[in-house]
Design an enzyme around this catalytic site. Structure first.
Site, PDB file in Angstrom:
ATOM      1  N   GLN A  99      -4.731  -1.727   7.573  1.00 47.74           N
ATOM      2  CA  GLN A  99      -4.144  -0.824   6.543  1.00 47.74           C
ATOM      3  C   GLN A  99      -5.180  -0.048   5.799  1.00 47.74           C
ATOM      4  OE1 GLN A  99      -2.049  -2.144   2.723  1.00 47.74           O
ATOM      5  NE2 GLN A  99       0.010  -1.255   3.913  1.00 47.74           N
ATOM      6  N   TYR A 184       0.015   3.277  -5.281  1.00 48.35           N
ATOM      7  CA  TYR A 184      -1.546   3.490  -5.017  1.00 48.35           C
ATOM      8  C   TYR A 184      -1.691   5.108  -4.764  1.00 48.35           C
ATOM      9  CZ  TYR A 184      -1.845  -1.535  -4.973  1.00 48.35           C
ATOM     10  OH  TYR A 184      -1.944  -2.859  -5.171  1.00 48.35           O
ATOM     11  N   ARG A 231       2.855   3.700   5.560  1.00 48.87           N
ATOM     12  CA  ARG A 231       3.820   2.889   4.574  1.00 48.87           C
ATOM     13  C   ARG A 231       4.234   3.634   3.344  1.00 48.87           C
ATOM     14  NH1 ARG A 231       3.797  -2.969   1.858  1.00 48.87           N
ATOM     15  NH2 ARG A 231       5.460  -3.764   2.978  1.00 48.87           N
ATOM     16  N   GLY A 320       6.762 -10.483   4.330  1.00 51.91           N
ATOM     17  CA  GLY A 320       5.445 -10.827   3.660  1.00 51.91           C
ATOM     18  C   GLY A 320       5.173 -12.423   3.023  1.00 51.91           C
ATOM     19  N   ARG A 321       5.752 -12.654   2.209  1.00 53.61           N
ATOM     20  CA  ARG A 321       5.556 -14.116   1.647  1.00 53.61           C
ATOM     21  C   ARG A 321       6.129 -15.016   2.593  1.00 53.61           C
ATOM     22  NH1 ARG A 321       5.652 -14.216  -5.228  1.00 53.61           N
ATOM     23  NH2 ARG A 321       4.146 -12.487  -5.439  1.00 53.61           N
TER      24      ARG A 321
END
Length: 363
Positions: A99, A184, A231, A320-321
């Site tokens: 990424q 971001y 993304r 993810g988690r």
């Protein structure tokens, strides 16, 4: 009908399943040069059973860094460190994408020699980052008002993305993913809450999307469309953004990526971080805008995954988690095995604790 255990044909290669590993900032790169480590190699190799691993955000330049101990892809040492990781993942039968990350304003002068972060506009905002405190431990700090990037600086940033892509290829990655989500830099240009520019990079949809799409074109030029994903995160309410009109931009970007025949579109849904839940109407419109591979990520359960895959609104689900605590997550999802409990207090920074010490199933 497709399910999580089925293979998926991406334009560049075929994955072993549709359980993808979402990018997650873990802050364990070697300091002071942000070099990937042997511990990181163990972490990613443990999770090589994913259909595709998308690495943690990896800064394309020193300017792109926002958090303590995040890895880079702009030096020879970093490329060599990542090469050891990709070789190990490939040796375990996995696929891995890097990424590409520029945090923009989500940073602190402490990681930039006293200089502020950069963004689309010089706007104060409510956002924090994590740096190393005087005692050596991580501490959360407010991210101060950034400096607006001048129009004549943007080609330099675009070139940083291009060079990072070249480095990712040298490091042995199977793909790159452009980080245009989660508040971001690229999303700071896309969002009206962070972009108040009056030049050709601000204002209407086309102009706010201009810089992110210049980045996409440069990355594609450095590789090819099949090996590039992106993304996005419409409607996110995090890191100082209130992306209330983000659905329109999300569909606009999706259409632009569709014309460029990108390898995939990765949708980070806003509900994972306090935002609203996306409705099915948006999913239908997104599928109409982008007819390639769509990866969905958010608060996904097995039942929700099955529904979205069955409807054809996504082709793979990124977790993810659950992947932090369960290195063998695809197996657990396939046979209905229970999950390990996540230790949230050791997600960021530190050593092997809460990183590579979660047990896999035996037998």
């Amino acid at each position: 009908m497709p399910n999580l255990t089925h293979q998926l044909a991406l334009p560049a290669f075929t994955t072993r399943n549709r359980v993808f590993m979402a990018p997650m900032t873990r802050m364990r790169a070697a300091q002071p040069d942000d070099v990937p480590t042997d511990l990181m190699r163990e972490y990613y190799t443990q999770r090589a059973g994913a259909g595709l691993i998308v690495t943690e955000g990896t800064q394309i330049s020193p300017e792109g860094k926002g958090y303590h101990a995040t890895p880079g892809i702009h030096s020879e040492e970093q490329v060599a460190g990542w090469r050891r990781i990709t070789d190990a993942v490939h040796g375990a039968g996995g696929r891995i994408a890097l990424q590409l990350w520029h945090v923009g304003r989500i940073t602190h002068p402490a990681v930039h020699g006293g200089e502020p972060g950069v963004s689309a506009s010089a706007l104060p905002f409510k956002g924090t980052t994590r740096i190393q405190g005087p005692d050596g431990n991580l501490m959360s700090v407010d991210a101060p008002t950034p400096r607006a990037l001048a129009a004549d600086e943007l080609p330099r940033v675009v070139d940083d993305f291009r060079r990072a892509t070249v480095n990712a290829r040298a490091a042995g990655f199977d793909m790159v993913e452009i980080h245009g989500a989660n508040g971001y830099l690229l999303q700071q240009f896309m969002s009206t809450s962070s972009n108040h520019r009056e030049d050709q990079y601000g204002g209407n949809l086309d102009d706010r999307a201009r810089f992110p799409l210049e980045v996409v074109d440069a990355v594609v030029d450095a590789w090819d469309p099949a090996h590039v994903g992106m993304r996005i995160s419409p409607l996110i309410k995090a890191r100082g953004l209130d992306d209330s009109d983000g659905l329109e931009m999300g569909l606009h970007i999706a259409s632009a990526l569709n014309r460029r025949e990108l390898g995939y579109l990765h949708l980070a849904e806003p509900d994972w971080d306090g935002g609203p839940e996306l409705d099915d109407d948006f999913r239908i419109k997104l599928r109409e805008a982008f007819d390639g591979v769509i990866i969905a990520a958010g608060n996904y359960t097995p039942d929700k995954s099955a529904r979205i895959l069955r409807a054809g609104w996504a082709d793979a689900i990124a977790f993810g988690r659950p992947f932090i605590a369960n290195p063998d997550l695809p197996r657990r999802l396939a046979d209905g095995s229970p999950f390990n409990e996540l230790r949230a207090e050791v997600i960021s920074g530190g050593d092997a604790t809460g990183y590579t010490d979660y047990p896999a199933l035996i037998g």
